[in-house]
Structures are given as C-alpha cells and as structure tokens.
Design a protein around this motif. Structure first.
Motif, mmCIF file in Angstrom:
data_model
loop_
_atom_site.group_PDB
_atom_site.id
_atom_site.type_symbol
_atom_site.label_atom_id
_atom_site.label_comp_id
_atom_site.label_asym_id
_atom_site.label_seq_id
_atom_site.Cartn_x
_atom_site.Cartn_y
_atom_site.Cartn_z
ATOM 1 N N THR A 27 0.864 -1.173 0.095
ATOM 2 C CA THR A 27 -0.070 0.067 0.064
ATOM 3 C C THR A 27 0.833 1.266 0.178
ATOM 4 O O THR A 27 2.001 1.356 0.518
ATOM 5 C CB THR A 27 -0.900 0.084 1.131
ATOM 6 O OG1 THR A 27 -1.483 -1.207 1.651
ATOM 7 C CG2 THR A 27 -2.036 1.217 1.180
ATOM 8 N N ARG A 51 0.643 5.313 0.361
ATOM 9 C CA ARG A 51 -0.143 6.549 0.935
ATOM 10 C C ARG A 51 0.571 7.734 0.753
ATOM 11 O O ARG A 51 1.777 7.731 1.285
ATOM 12 C CB ARG A 51 -0.778 6.274 2.441
ATOM 13 C CG ARG A 51 -1.573 5.062 2.662
ATOM 14 C CD ARG A 51 -1.847 4.805 4.161
ATOM 15 N NE ARG A 51 -2.471 3.568 4.426
ATOM 16 C CZ ARG A 51 -1.935 2.464 4.371
ATOM 17 N NH1 ARG A 51 -0.041 2.505 4.509
ATOM 18 N NH2 ARG A 51 -2.305 1.207 4.633
ATOM 19 N N ILE A 102 -4.580 6.859 -1.618
ATOM 20 C CA ILE A 102 -4.013 5.322 -1.499
ATOM 21 C C ILE A 102 -4.310 4.554 -2.478
ATOM 22 O O ILE A 102 -5.039 4.391 -3.050
ATOM 23 C CB ILE A 102 -4.793 5.022 -0.246
ATOM 24 C CG1 ILE A 102 -4.720 6.043 1.016
ATOM 25 C CG2 ILE A 102 -4.359 3.594 0.330
ATOM 26 C CD1 ILE A 102 -5.908 5.493 2.347
ATOM 27 N N TRP A 116 -2.946 0.344 -3.835
ATOM 28 C CA TRP A 116 -2.801 -1.018 -3.469
ATOM 29 C C TRP A 116 -2.271 -1.557 -4.700
ATOM 30 O O TRP A 116 -2.967 -1.630 -5.816
ATOM 31 C CB TRP A 116 -4.202 -1.771 -3.052
ATOM 32 C CG TRP A 116 -4.223 -2.963 -2.919
ATOM 33 C CD1 TRP A 116 -4.305 -4.143 -3.502
ATOM 34 C CD2 TRP A 116 -3.621 -3.678 -1.525
ATOM 35 N NE1 TRP A 116 -4.350 -5.421 -2.918
ATOM 36 C CE2 TRP A 116 -3.784 -5.347 -1.765
ATOM 37 C CE3 TRP A 116 -3.145 -3.192 -0.327
ATOM 38 C CZ2 TRP A 116 -3.504 -6.092 -0.786
ATOM 39 C CZ3 TRP A 116 -2.882 -4.017 0.587
ATOM 40 C CH2 TRP A 116 -3.098 -5.380 0.443
#
Length: 166
Positions: free
Chosen positions: A77, A79, A90, A92
């Motif tokens: 992840t 951010r 964010i 993934w």
C-alpha cells in the motif's frame, strides 16, 4: 503549528494521520468470497504488515504478506498526503497481477479515516470505501466496502484487525 494540530482558523494538517501504522503488525483478515453477489460466505486468514514513513513524512508504504487459504501472496500500500488539498491518496499494488488499483482519497475526522474512489468490478463501475477506525498504539481496524449504486448502499467485503507485533 505542529503537524496534526488545529490552528487558529480550524486548519488541521493531517500529514501525520497514518503515523500510528509505522511498525510491524500481525493482521487477521476476514473477507467475502464473492463481492457484490449477495454472498454471505466469509473466509478468514492471517497475515503481516510492515509500514514505514516515506517522502519526508508526507507518505507511508506498507509491505503485506497475506496467507489466503489457497496460497500466500505479497502486496503493498502506498499512501501520500497532499498538504494543499488536505487529502490522502491510497493505492494498492497486488503481486498476483502486478497492477496498481485505482486510488481512494480522503482524510481522518474524529479519529476515523474515510476514503472513497472509483473502480471496476466484473466490468461494472463501482464506488470503493476504505475506513480506518478503533486506532490505538497497539491495534487498528480497516474495512473495505463496495457500492454498485453510486454510494446509496454499501457492502462491506473485507475487514482487517491489526495487532502490533513491534
């Protein structure tokens, strides 16, 4: 004004909102087997997460190991906080398909982080919501929900319970 503090005009700099996540965690996962399909069959599995600050403390990165019943995989992840908009973005990235998911954007308010984005599931556009809640120095909770009707209704399809390992 220190990061994360409220100033005279009510301005709150949220760049430190994810500082709680830095470190190593054990993670208990619970997710629906099929999403937006009326499924009520949940699978559970374990994992780990190791998070660290990046970009001079305006972001963080975590490395995840997920032990699904049919095999383990890694994901990250990313951010990043935008001081101008006061929003986090964010992303993934899943090693099983080496593709970055569409980002979600949002912020923390009253100790709860709420993040929204647009994505596609089975060829259909959906709304995505991430929430971070129940945050302490030793634990945190994350949940993901999808909406096929523009956000009028939501199906929570993945929950993670974080416990600090170190």
């Amino acid at each position: 004004m220190a990061a994360g503090q409220v100033g005279q005009a009510g301005f709150r700099d949220g760049r430190r909102d994810f500082d709680f996540l830095n470190g190593v965690w054990t993670v208990h996962h619970r997710r629906l087997r099929r999403r937006l399909a009326g499924d009520t069959d949940w699978e559970t599995f374990e994992g780990t997460c190791a998070a660290l600050p990046i970009l001079g403390d305006v972001g963080n990165l975590d490395d995840n190991l997920l032990h699904l019943p049919d095999g383990s995989y890694r994901a990250i992840t990313i951010r990043v906080f935008d001081p101008a908009s006061q929003l986090w973005s964010i992303w993934w990235l899943d090693a099983r398909r080496i593709a970055m998911d569409a980002p979600v954007h949002g912020r923390f308010d009253g100790g709860i982080g709420t993040f929204f984005g647009e994505d596609v599931l089975a060829g259909q556009p959906i709304r995505v919501r991430f929430t971070w809640s129940d945050i302490t120095r030793q634990s945190a909770r994350w949940a993901q929900a999808f909406s096929a009707d523009g956000g009028a209704s939501w199906e929570t399809n993945w929950e993670m319970e974080f416990r600090r390992a170190r």
